[in-house]
Structures are given as C-alpha cells and as structure tokens.
Design a protein around this motif. Sequence first.
Motif, short mmCIF file in Angstrom:
data_model
loop_
_atom_site.label_atom_id
_atom_site.label_comp_id
_atom_site.label_asym_id
_atom_site.label_seq_id
_atom_site.Cartn_x
_atom_site.Cartn_y
_atom_site.Cartn_z
N ASP A 146 0.73 13.63 -4.86
CA ASP A 146 1.75 12.98 -5.43
C ASP A 146 1.45 11.37 -4.97
N ASP A 147 0.90 11.14 -3.82
CA ASP A 147 0.66 9.90 -3.22
C ASP A 147 -0.41 9.02 -3.68
N VAL A 148 -1.24 9.73 -4.36
CA VAL A 148 -2.59 8.99 -5.18
C VAL A 148 -2.03 8.02 -6.05
N PRO A 149 -1.19 8.21 -7.08
CA PRO A 149 -0.55 7.33 -8.04
C PRO A 149 0.29 6.34 -7.28
N ARG A 150 1.05 6.81 -6.45
CA ARG A 150 1.86 5.98 -5.37
C ARG A 150 1.02 4.95 -4.90
N LEU A 151 -0.10 5.06 -4.11
CA LEU A 151 -0.89 4.22 -3.48
C LEU A 151 -1.65 3.20 -4.58
N GLY A 152 -1.81 3.92 -5.57
CA GLY A 152 -2.64 2.86 -6.68
C GLY A 152 -1.37 1.92 -7.31
N GLY A 153 -0.32 2.38 -7.25
CA GLY A 153 0.71 1.47 -7.52
C GLY A 153 0.78 0.34 -6.57
N VAL A 154 0.58 0.77 -5.33
CA VAL A 154 0.79 -0.57 -4.14
C VAL A 154 -0.14 -1.32 -4.53
N VAL A 155 -1.86 -0.85 -4.65
CA VAL A 155 -2.64 -1.84 -5.04
C VAL A 155 -2.53 -2.66 -6.36
N CYS A 156 -1.83 -2.04 -7.39
CA CYS A 156 -1.49 -2.87 -8.67
C CYS A 156 -0.66 -3.93 -8.21
N MET A 213 6.53 1.17 -9.21
CA MET A 213 5.32 1.85 -9.08
C MET A 213 5.23 2.68 -7.99
N PHE A 214 5.87 2.13 -6.88
CA PHE A 214 5.80 3.09 -5.79
C PHE A 214 6.85 3.31 -4.85
#
Lengths: 254, 234
Positions: A146-156, A213-214
């Motif tokens: 679950d944290d993969v897309p959330r961390l992707g959201g942080v980068v975005c 996003m996160f």
Amino acid sequence: MRALAAEASKLASLPAVWIAMAAGVLVPSVIAAITASSTRSTVTRGAATVAGADAGYQELAFGVVGAIILGVVAISSEYFTESAESGGGRQITTSLTAVPSRLRFLLAKISAVAIACAVLAIIASGTTMGVVHVVLGEHAPAMGVDDVPRLGGVVCYWVYTALLAFGITVLTRHAVIPLAVLIANTSVVTVTYLLTKITPLANYLPDMAGVRMFVRRLPDDTVEISPLTGGLVMTAWVAVLLVIAAVAFTRRDA
Amino acid sequence: MITIDDLVKRRGSTEILSGIGFQARPGRVTGFLGPNGAGKSSTLRILLGLDRATSGTALIGSVPFVQLRDPLATVGAMLDGSGAHRARTGRAHLRWVARSAGLPRGRVDEVLDMVGLTSAASRRVGSYSLGMARRLGLAAALLGDPEILILDEPVNGLDPDGIRWIRTFLREHAASGRTVLLSSHLMGELAETVDDVVVIHEGKVVADGTLDEITGSHRTLEDAFFALTTGNAP
C-alpha cells in the motif's frame, strides 16, 4: 541533451541548491523524529494503541520546503544581478547565448529541476520513514504494498511543488516573493488550508489537492478527493502554470 | 559577417533604436561607438536574440542568432560583467557553458589560461574584481573558438595590461579572417584597435566607414566623435 547536461551542471555547482537538498532531507526527518517520539510516549502510556497511518507522510508534506527552494533558486539564480562594481551582469545572458532557443532552455531547466527534486524526494522519504521506524520501533505502522503508491505520491508532490515554485519564479524573476509566500504557506500560515474553511473549492488548490496523493486524513476534512484525482488536479495546475511561464518567457526580453 | 538592417526598438513610448543599420565584415575589427545610452547594448542584445526588435533584422551570416545550429562555435559574446552567478567558481561557470555545447573539459582550462585566470579559477566569481569578471566573460566567449566575437565594452574595467592584451588579441583574431564587433564609449582605447567605425547617437547611426574616413579632417577619432555626437547631431 547538451542543454540538460548544462542545467544539471549549473544545479550541482550552486551552493543554494545544496542548501535546498539539506533542508529537504533534514526538515521532514527532524519533524518526524519529534512527532514520533511524542507518539511513542503516548502509546507506551497507553493513551493510544498505535501510531496513525499518516506517520511520516504528514512530515513529508511539510518537508516540501526543500523542493520549493530548489525550484525557486534554479531560475532566480539566472536573474541575480551582479553588483555594479562587478559590471552588473546576469547569468541569463550567458545562458541564452549558449542555448538560444528559449523553449529548449526552459525545457532543459524544468527537466533538471524535476530530476533533482525526484532524487531529493526519494532520499527524504527514505530517511523520514527510516526515522519513524527507528523511533517508534514495534509501534510503527507496518509498511506494505500500500505504501508504494503513497511514496510515489510523495515524489510526485515534491516534483510538482518544485515546478510550481519554478513557474512562479519565471514570472517574478526574483526569489524573495515566491520563497516567502510558498514557504509560509507550507509552514507558518497555510493560507490554502484556511481558504478551505471559507469554500470547499479551496480543496482543489494545488497543494491541498496534491497532498491527497499520500496523506490519508486531513484535519476537518469536508471534501472527499481520491489520491488519483488529487494528483490529476495538481498535474493540471502545474501544466497550466508552466504554459503561462513558457509563454511569458519566450515573449519577453531577457 | 554581421548584417544589421533598419533596426527599431520601442519600449513603451520611447524609441531606443530608430533604424540602426550597418555591417561587420570578416577579417576586420568593427568598433560600434557611442555615448552611454545611445543604444549600443540594445543593438547587441537584439543581435544576440536576448531582446526582440520592434522591426528590422539582425543577422549572423544569413540567419538570426537564435537559429544558429552551434551558437558557441559561431559567435562568442560578452555583455555586462562576467555573465556568471557570483556563488559559482569561475571554473564551474565555464564548465556548464562548455557542457551546453558538448565541448571537452580541457577546453575550459585552455581558455582560463588564455585570459590569465587559471590561478583564480577555483575562487567564487563574487570575489572577483571587475577586471577578473571581464576576463571570465571573455573566456566564456572564447570557449567554442568562434568565427565571430561580439563584445560589449570589452575594455571597461580592465587594467592597462588587460587593455593592451585584449587589443593585441582582437587584432590577431581579425587578422586570421574572423569577425570582431565591439562596442565602446571610450574613443582613445579604440582608435588603435579598430578598422571600421560605426558611430551611434540617440538610436541612430550618424557615421559609418573606415577609421580613416571617420576621423577625416579631425585630429583624432575622439575629436571626430564629439563633432558627430554633439555638434552635428541630427
């Protein structure tokens, strides 16, 4: 590619960029250490059972100040005027005689800022989450798929915030106003958040939408925006601002 | 060859350039002379694509500067000051310029040596004197070994040694068949360096010819200049 290499070289040799990098890593990590240790004492006292799902993520929303500095100085450094004793020159003249196409210059700069900021966001996410897990130990929220897309959201979110700061500075050609306004908005007085008290539409402002996003739980949440929608809304803001910046930049005298 | 034709620049209601036209030919040093505020820098900025002309054309060879395929190898330009950010070192500044044209790192050391900045290359540009800043600007202009040099007030801020050096350098550059266009408001320094002279006053070209033609019956270029820009000013 040459223009991008030149822009990357500019960023790497500018001290203000290293300050931005340090701030980007330290601010969220230190805040995370403080919040996590207070959470830890709450949990051990038995007042709460487990840390919230937003541990670390809330801090990464604040830590975006590093991305703001990066986006601002990348372009304000071009317009910084030397003292009269040194001839009163500006780097932008050298830049545009080396890469005469305004659009190519701007795209190269945007790419360099986006890449540098993505790297910064990955490092900052790693250290911040690391700090949360070290301080909270067994009480830390479990990391999962679950944290993969959330961390992707942080980068975005960080990259987009840097590009918003960049776009505004292209228009102002000066660091002070965008730095003051944007940093104050993420830390001291979150004007965009206060606006959501007046109108729910303010939830669609770039930062308010982007954090969805996160960050899972915003204070006094009244509007439901999914992470994907939040990301798309912020993408639209960034795209519109960069188009305005590009039009202004290509039309006006350097 | 640099060809400027009927250049007009308006800012608001003020007309900065009112139909500037002249040529700078290969193998010659062309001096673009005029008092401060005459429109020299504006003309050079338009020529380099930094500012937009209201009308008229400024061409490098047969194309505007912004359409050059390899700008650094075609035109070396030096405008105000160093053109570098004060927080960077002189070497770091030249390195990014070199990268933009795909030039090797070794070329940076070569131009640093040519302008005599090797020992100061690791210092931040903010600590440079005006003379050093100008040398750094010139080093950046020379990086691509260009056919054409466009220099705005190149002797400004240089010490006597530097002025002597740049004169010799520009003469040699032109002698090898290249084009040199330089602007100045200092007549004395220029008389010994230029072949052709274009005099600009209040946004108009008031004289254009060889050094001898412009000096004419006057004792010196300086006398001719003052006659043109004060006495006979249109």
